[in-house]
Design a protein around this motif. Sequence first.
Motif, PDB file in Angstrom:
ATOM      1  N   ALA A 104      56.018  40.612  40.195  1.00  0.00           N
ATOM      2  CA  ALA A 104      55.933  41.746  39.270  1.00  0.00           C
ATOM      3  C   ALA A 104      54.971  41.447  38.123  1.00  0.00           C
ATOM      4  O   ALA A 104      54.171  42.327  37.696  1.00  0.00           O
ATOM      5  CB  ALA A 104      57.322  42.075  38.727  1.00  0.00           C
ATOM      6  N   LEU A 105      55.017  40.207  37.613  1.00  0.00           N
ATOM      7  CA  LEU A 105      54.110  39.832  36.531  1.00  0.00           C
ATOM      8  C   LEU A 105      52.658  39.837  37.014  1.00  0.00           C
ATOM      9  O   LEU A 105      51.745  40.284  36.281  1.00  0.00           O
ATOM     10  CB  LEU A 105      54.489  38.451  36.007  1.00  0.00           C
ATOM     11  CG  LEU A 105      53.633  37.912  34.855  1.00  0.00           C
ATOM     12  CD1 LEU A 105      53.737  38.846  33.638  1.00  0.00           C
ATOM     13  CD2 LEU A 105      54.060  36.495  34.472  1.00  0.00           C
ATOM     14  N   ALA A 106      52.420  39.358  38.259  1.00  0.00           N
ATOM     15  CA  ALA A 106      51.057  39.378  38.799  1.00  0.00           C
ATOM     16  C   ALA A 106      50.555  40.809  38.940  1.00  0.00           C
ATOM     17  O   ALA A 106      49.384  41.104  38.635  1.00  0.00           O
ATOM     18  CB  ALA A 106      51.030  38.657  40.148  1.00  0.00           C
ATOM     19  N   LEU A 107      51.412  41.738  39.410  1.00  0.00           N
ATOM     20  CA  LEU A 107      50.998  43.133  39.554  1.00  0.00           C
ATOM     21  C   LEU A 107      50.721  43.753  38.187  1.00  0.00           C
ATOM     22  O   LEU A 107      49.730  44.485  38.020  1.00  0.00           O
ATOM     23  CB  LEU A 107      52.095  43.914  40.282  1.00  0.00           C
ATOM     24  CG  LEU A 107      51.830  45.401  40.510  1.00  0.00           C
ATOM     25  CD1 LEU A 107      50.555  45.588  41.337  1.00  0.00           C
ATOM     26  CD2 LEU A 107      53.018  46.065  41.181  1.00  0.00           C
ATOM     27  N   ALA A 108      51.579  43.468  37.228  1.00  0.00           N
ATOM     28  CA  ALA A 108      51.340  44.004  35.884  1.00  0.00           C
ATOM     29  C   ALA A 108      50.045  43.468  35.298  1.00  0.00           C
ATOM     30  O   ALA A 108      49.271  44.209  34.638  1.00  0.00           O
ATOM     31  CB  ALA A 108      52.523  43.647  34.977  1.00  0.00           C
ATOM     32  N   HIS A 141      46.820  45.705  34.261  1.00  0.00           N
ATOM     33  CA  HIS A 141      46.322  45.638  32.886  1.00  0.00           C
ATOM     34  C   HIS A 141      44.830  45.297  32.863  1.00  0.00           C
ATOM     35  O   HIS A 141      44.069  45.855  32.040  1.00  0.00           O
ATOM     36  CB  HIS A 141      47.123  44.599  32.118  1.00  0.00           C
ATOM     37  CG  HIS A 141      46.591  44.347  30.746  1.00  0.00           C
ATOM     38  ND1 HIS A 141      46.702  45.278  29.713  1.00  0.00           N
ATOM     39  CD2 HIS A 141      45.917  43.267  30.229  1.00  0.00           C
ATOM     40  CE1 HIS A 141      46.136  44.773  28.631  1.00  0.00           C
ATOM     41  NE2 HIS A 141      45.648  43.550  28.920  1.00  0.00           N
ATOM     42  N   ARG A 142      44.419  44.417  33.770  1.00  0.00           N
ATOM     43  CA  ARG A 142      43.033  43.976  33.736  1.00  0.00           C
ATOM     44  C   ARG A 142      42.087  44.969  34.409  1.00  0.00           C
ATOM     45  O   ARG A 142      40.871  44.922  34.168  1.00  0.00           O
ATOM     46  CB  ARG A 142      42.914  42.624  34.442  1.00  0.00           C
ATOM     47  CG  ARG A 142      43.742  41.504  33.785  1.00  0.00           C
ATOM     48  CD  ARG A 142      43.111  41.089  32.437  1.00  0.00           C
ATOM     49  NE  ARG A 142      41.816  40.511  32.629  1.00  0.00           N
ATOM     50  CZ  ARG A 142      41.618  39.216  32.907  1.00  0.00           C
ATOM     51  NH1 ARG A 142      42.666  38.411  33.051  1.00  0.00           N
ATOM     52  NH2 ARG A 142      40.395  38.754  33.046  1.00  0.00           N
ATOM     53  N   VAL A 143      42.597  45.829  35.288  1.00  0.00           N
ATOM     54  CA  VAL A 143      41.731  46.757  36.021  1.00  0.00           C
ATOM     55  C   VAL A 143      40.956  47.656  35.062  1.00  0.00           C
ATOM     56  O   VAL A 143      39.765  47.980  35.277  1.00  0.00           O
ATOM     57  CB  VAL A 143      42.559  47.593  37.014  1.00  0.00           C
ATOM     58  CG1 VAL A 143      41.782  48.825  37.479  1.00  0.00           C
ATOM     59  CG2 VAL A 143      42.925  46.736  38.213  1.00  0.00           C
ATOM     60  N   THR A 144      41.601  48.055  33.985  1.00  0.00           N
ATOM     61  CA  THR A 144      40.950  49.002  33.058  1.00  0.00           C
ATOM     62  C   THR A 144      39.727  48.386  32.378  1.00  0.00           C
ATOM     63  O   THR A 144      38.833  49.117  31.924  1.00  0.00           O
ATOM     64  CB  THR A 144      41.948  49.448  31.981  1.00  0.00           C
ATOM     65  OG1 THR A 144      42.462  48.283  31.310  1.00  0.00           O
ATOM     66  CG2 THR A 144      43.102  50.195  32.609  1.00  0.00           C
ATOM     67  N   GLN A 168      38.843  37.471  42.038  1.00  0.00           N
ATOM     68  CA  GLN A 168      39.210  36.252  42.748  1.00  0.00           C
ATOM     69  C   GLN A 168      40.080  35.347  41.888  1.00  0.00           C
ATOM     70  O   GLN A 168      41.045  34.746  42.380  1.00  0.00           O
ATOM     71  CB  GLN A 168      37.951  35.513  43.215  1.00  0.00           C
ATOM     72  CG  GLN A 168      37.219  36.212  44.341  1.00  0.00           C
ATOM     73  CD  GLN A 168      35.902  35.534  44.687  1.00  0.00           C
ATOM     74  OE1 GLN A 168      35.417  34.672  43.926  1.00  0.00           O
ATOM     75  NE2 GLN A 168      35.295  35.942  45.796  1.00  0.00           N
ATOM     76  N   ALA A 169      39.746  35.271  40.606  1.00  0.00           N
ATOM     77  CA  ALA A 169      40.548  34.436  39.695  1.00  0.00           C
ATOM     78  C   ALA A 169      41.955  35.020  39.537  1.00  0.00           C
ATOM     79  O   ALA A 169      42.953  34.281  39.480  1.00  0.00           O
ATOM     80  CB  ALA A 169      39.848  34.325  38.347  1.00  0.00           C
ATOM     81  N   LEU A 170      42.041  36.365  39.462  1.00  0.00           N
ATOM     82  CA  LEU A 170      43.362  37.005  39.370  1.00  0.00           C
ATOM     83  C   LEU A 170      44.204  36.716  40.622  1.00  0.00           C
ATOM     84  O   LEU A 170      45.401  36.429  40.526  1.00  0.00           O
ATOM     85  CB  LEU A 170      43.199  38.516  39.175  1.00  0.00           C
ATOM     86  CG  LEU A 170      42.828  38.996  37.765  1.00  0.00           C
ATOM     87  CD1 LEU A 170      42.571  40.494  37.759  1.00  0.00           C
ATOM     88  CD2 LEU A 170      43.965  38.666  36.788  1.00  0.00           C
TER      89      LEU A 170
END
Length: 427
Positions: A51-55, A59-62, A77-79
């Motif tokens: 869940a934390l990885a998805l959040a 958050h970073r997509v924007t 790739q780092a994410l």
Amino acid sequence: MAPGEAPDLHLELPGRLLRAAAGVLAAAVVAIAAFGAWRAAGDTEQEMAGALALATLLHRVTGLSALDDARLLAELQALQRDHPLRHLQLGLLDHDGVLRLGTVPQASTPSAPAPLRWSLDRPAGPAWTLLLGPSPDSEQREARAGLLPMLALVVAAALAVLALMRWQLQRALMPMRTLLRAIEQPRPGQPLPAMPVRELQALSDALTRAQAERERLSRRLQTVQEQTRQRLAQELHDELGQRLTAMRLDATVLQRTAASPEAAALAAGLAAQAQAAQAEVRDLLARLAPRAGDGTPAHLADLLTDLASAQRSLDVHLSLDLGDQPLSVDLANAVFRLSQEGLTNVCRHAQARQAWLTVSRHGHVLRWHLADDGVGVEDMAAASQRGSGLAGMRERIWAWGGDLLLQRHPAGGLQLSAELQVVGGDR
């Protein structure tokens, strides 16, 4: 318990097996519960991390639209490396639909939801597309990874229950061999060992009671046989003996008053025949009913001494050590009859010249031993079944808590040994 009444038997073996199985199953339940708790804790941590990885990704997509293509790919790739998604697939398509990163999520079933799509603006060209969808394969792999240990625990518990029940059955039924031997080959005077379960102990007690009853009935039968011999001997003595005496007297009178030498010779022959018949009757009476006694060792010694001396075709070496304690009349008769049958067997079948008869008392045991230097016996087991008198001797010995042992004698013949119980002989 009244004779013929079935005992109120509560079976113990099923309870033992159920308790053993319940113990193993309880241990298995505890182990499965502990394993489930451990897996639940691990799954919770993985769910929280997913869940934390998805959040973090959302958050970073924007902020990814402002990056150039190389930095965009490096950031995604780092994410994925630092925050791997749980049961999700990430894919990145450029403006031409070419896959630049990850995989294109595929629906596992026609009714499965379509992957989520984000449009990522590009500073130097058309927008790219970010895809995010479920990963059924990873979910199935994780489910199998959790199921296999659980299945292994269940199988291990089942095998443990079977192994424990097998061990309990073997341990409980191991003495069954002793009981079967006691049924097939009774050994009077040898008590059965204590049984581990109530069912076998009840069977052991029943066998012990049956053996004791058999001994009692066998002793009673021997007593009846002795009484029958006594009555027959008395009738022979009273009836046939008197008639033979009268015949001798008549023949003597005829011999003295005969009118011719031929008649006198005939009368003398009749007298001789009557005298020989009287001698045979006396021998028969001695075999049927030896002189009565009170069971003292001295009386039994006299009987055995006379018996040894009466063997005309056999040199009998007699050894007696009977102590000074009296024996029951029935036991003394049993020892005498046993010796009589044994010596008769030797004379009829052994072709022996010598025999050794030993009777000795050791506390509550009377040891009897007879050996000869005859031809012996090839098959010991078959000899006891044939009509050679050994089977009858064994029955007589069984009645007094002993067993007949057959062995080869060093002199080449056969030796018989038995131990008769003195205590309880008159039960």
